[in-house]
Design a protein around this motif. Structure first.
Motif, PDB file in Angstrom:
ATOM      1  N   GLU A 264       0.821  -1.210   0.000  1.00 49.35           N
ATOM      2  CA  GLU A 264       0.000   0.000   0.000  1.00 49.35           C
ATOM      3  C   GLU A 264       0.853   1.257   0.000  1.00 49.35           C
ATOM      4  O   GLU A 264       0.612   2.183  -0.783  1.00 49.35           O
ATOM      5  CB  GLU A 264      -0.948  -0.006   1.203  1.00 49.35           C
ATOM      6  N   LEU A 265       1.868   1.311   0.865  1.00 51.45           N
ATOM      7  CA  LEU A 265       2.713   2.504   0.906  1.00 51.45           C
ATOM      8  C   LEU A 265       3.519   2.635  -0.385  1.00 51.45           C
ATOM      9  O   LEU A 265       3.745   3.751  -0.865  1.00 51.45           O
ATOM     10  CB  LEU A 265       3.649   2.467   2.124  1.00 51.45           C
ATOM     11  N   GLY A 266       3.940   1.504  -0.957  1.00 53.47           N
ATOM     12  CA  GLY A 266       4.633   1.563  -2.244  1.00 53.47           C
ATOM     13  C   GLY A 266       3.759   2.207  -3.305  1.00 53.47           C
ATOM     14  O   GLY A 266       4.225   3.039  -4.094  1.00 53.47           O
ATOM     15  N   ARG A 267       2.486   1.827  -3.326  1.00 52.25           N
ATOM     16  CA  ARG A 267       1.547   2.420  -4.284  1.00 52.25           C
ATOM     17  C   ARG A 267       1.366   3.910  -4.031  1.00 52.25           C
ATOM     18  O   ARG A 267       1.396   4.725  -4.960  1.00 52.25           O
ATOM     19  CB  ARG A 267       0.195   1.701  -4.176  1.00 52.25           C
ATOM     20  N   ILE A 268       1.211   4.268  -2.759  1.00 49.67           N
ATOM     21  CA  ILE A 268       1.019   5.675  -2.400  1.00 49.67           C
ATOM     22  C   ILE A 268       2.234   6.505  -2.805  1.00 49.67           C
ATOM     23  O   ILE A 268       2.114   7.578  -3.405  1.00 49.67           O
ATOM     24  CB  ILE A 268       0.768   5.811  -0.888  1.00 49.67           C
ATOM     25  N   LEU A 269       3.421   6.002  -2.471  1.00 50.42           N
ATOM     26  CA  LEU A 269       4.642   6.753  -2.754  1.00 50.42           C
ATOM     27  C   LEU A 269       4.865   6.942  -4.251  1.00 50.42           C
ATOM     28  O   LEU A 269       5.338   7.996  -4.691  1.00 50.42           O
ATOM     29  CB  LEU A 269       5.849   6.054  -2.126  1.00 50.42           C
TER      30      LEU A 269
END
Length: 347
Positions: A264-269
């Protein structure tokens, strides 16, 4: 809020007609409730509630309401909060093993770095025991993404331009800046805006998504993309006494929710970093892409701190060389997965 109020937060509230009790835990975060990491924390706490069917939930306290970044480790170990974010650079000795994710080893991809770190933290027995000795349990990891640098009144086009600048830098990256002639200033990232605005510092180590989260675009006039490595040793930890008091099902929920953070954080970043850089360009901030030859100089400058890290963890009774070999292997593994399958959110 007192330790009594927060640790007692495994306050059980019987819901109407429910046979089981709901467990509410307090989560402490030094940063604001905005930006990529805040989104990832909200995702994590939402996953905990969803996976537990509402049996387990968090009351998140933002902006250092429970503890500041520099007090997070002891606050969680002592039960000031039940869970929260620890940033390893503020605890170079106690969190040295986790600090492997901060090493400047040419590891700039956020998703790859998080997946490798998460695997290592869950599977390495030495790290697990070291955390248990501190009354901590690892739950999940974040990352700052690739290290860059924002400046006011100066522009870094080459490594030579770093000399003489007053730079807020942390960890091995900050030390490498100092080795290039920077005057290193010790300062929390949350105080960097004021430091840049007042002239106390000329530049701050940073990360693209942090710029709009902390409003740096109001004070910087240049931003240099270093694509050097990342500060990846920051994540969710729990007080071990509290964790151990939960049911096995609740513990499993926490661990599964933590495992989901990197995707999820990879997608957000991927989205927010690109948007932040474009925002800076749109506002007239000079965005510089450091040439590959200059970037190589920084990677080389950071190599001495990899050796220092190995000495530190070896002095704590852990096998630093083996740990680093394992970590690099995991980076290679997830790099290959990314290259073969793409990122999870693109599949």
């Amino acid at each position: 809020m007192t330790k009594f109020l927060t640790s007692a937060a495994v306050a059980l509230a019987l819901t109407a007609g429910a046979a089981a009790a709901q467990t509410t835990l307090y989560f402490g975060e030094a940063g604001p409730n905005r930006g990529a990491r805040a989104d990832a924390i909200n995702f994590f706490t939402g996953q905990v509630e969803e996976l537990s069917g509402g049996d387990l939930s968090f009351d998140t306290q933002w902006g250092g309401a429970l503890f500041k970044a520099g007090a997070a480790r002891s606050a969680l170990a002592d039960g000031v909060a039940d869970a929260g974010t620890i940033i390893a650079v503020y605890f170079p000795q106690e969190m040295a093993a986790y600090g492997i994710a901060d090493l400047p080893i040419n590891n700039p991809d956020p998703w790859v770095g998080m997946k490798a770190t998460d695997d290592l933290m869950r599977s390495n027995a030495q790290i697990q025991q070291d955390l248990a000795n501190q009354n901590l349990v690892y739950i999940g990891t974040f990352t700052t993404s690739a290290v860059h640098i924002g400046c006011v009144g100066a522009t870094i086009n080459s490594v030579d331009d770093i000399a003489g600048l007053k730079v807020r830098g942390v960890g091995a990256y900050g030390q490498a800046f100092a080795d290039q002639g920077a005057n290193l200033v010790s300062m929390s990232i949350y105080d960097a805006y004021q430091g840049l605005d007042s002239g106390l510092i000329d530049c701050s180590q940073g990360y693209s998504y942090v710029v709009p989260a902390l409003q740096w675009q109001e004070v910087i006039d240049s931003y240099t993309l270093l694509d050097w490595g990342q500060v990846g040793a920051l994540g969710v930890f729990m007080n071990k006494d509290i964790f151990d008091s939960l049911t096995q099902e609740q513990q499993d929920v926490l661990m599964e929710a933590g495992r989901r953070i990197p995707d999820e954080l990879g997608r957000i970043l991927a989205t927010e970093n690109e948007a932040a850089v474009q925002m800076m360009r749109d506002k007239g901030i000079e965005v510089v892409e450091l040439p590959e030859a200059e970037r190589a100089k920084l990677v080389e400058a950071g190599s001495t701190y990899v050796e220092s890290w190995k000495d530190t963890v070896s002095g704590m009774g852990m096998d630093g060389e083996a740990m680093l070999t394992e970590y690099r292997g995991l980076i290679d593994e997830y790099t290959q997965e990314r290259d073969a399958q793409g990122y999870p959110w693109e599949r």
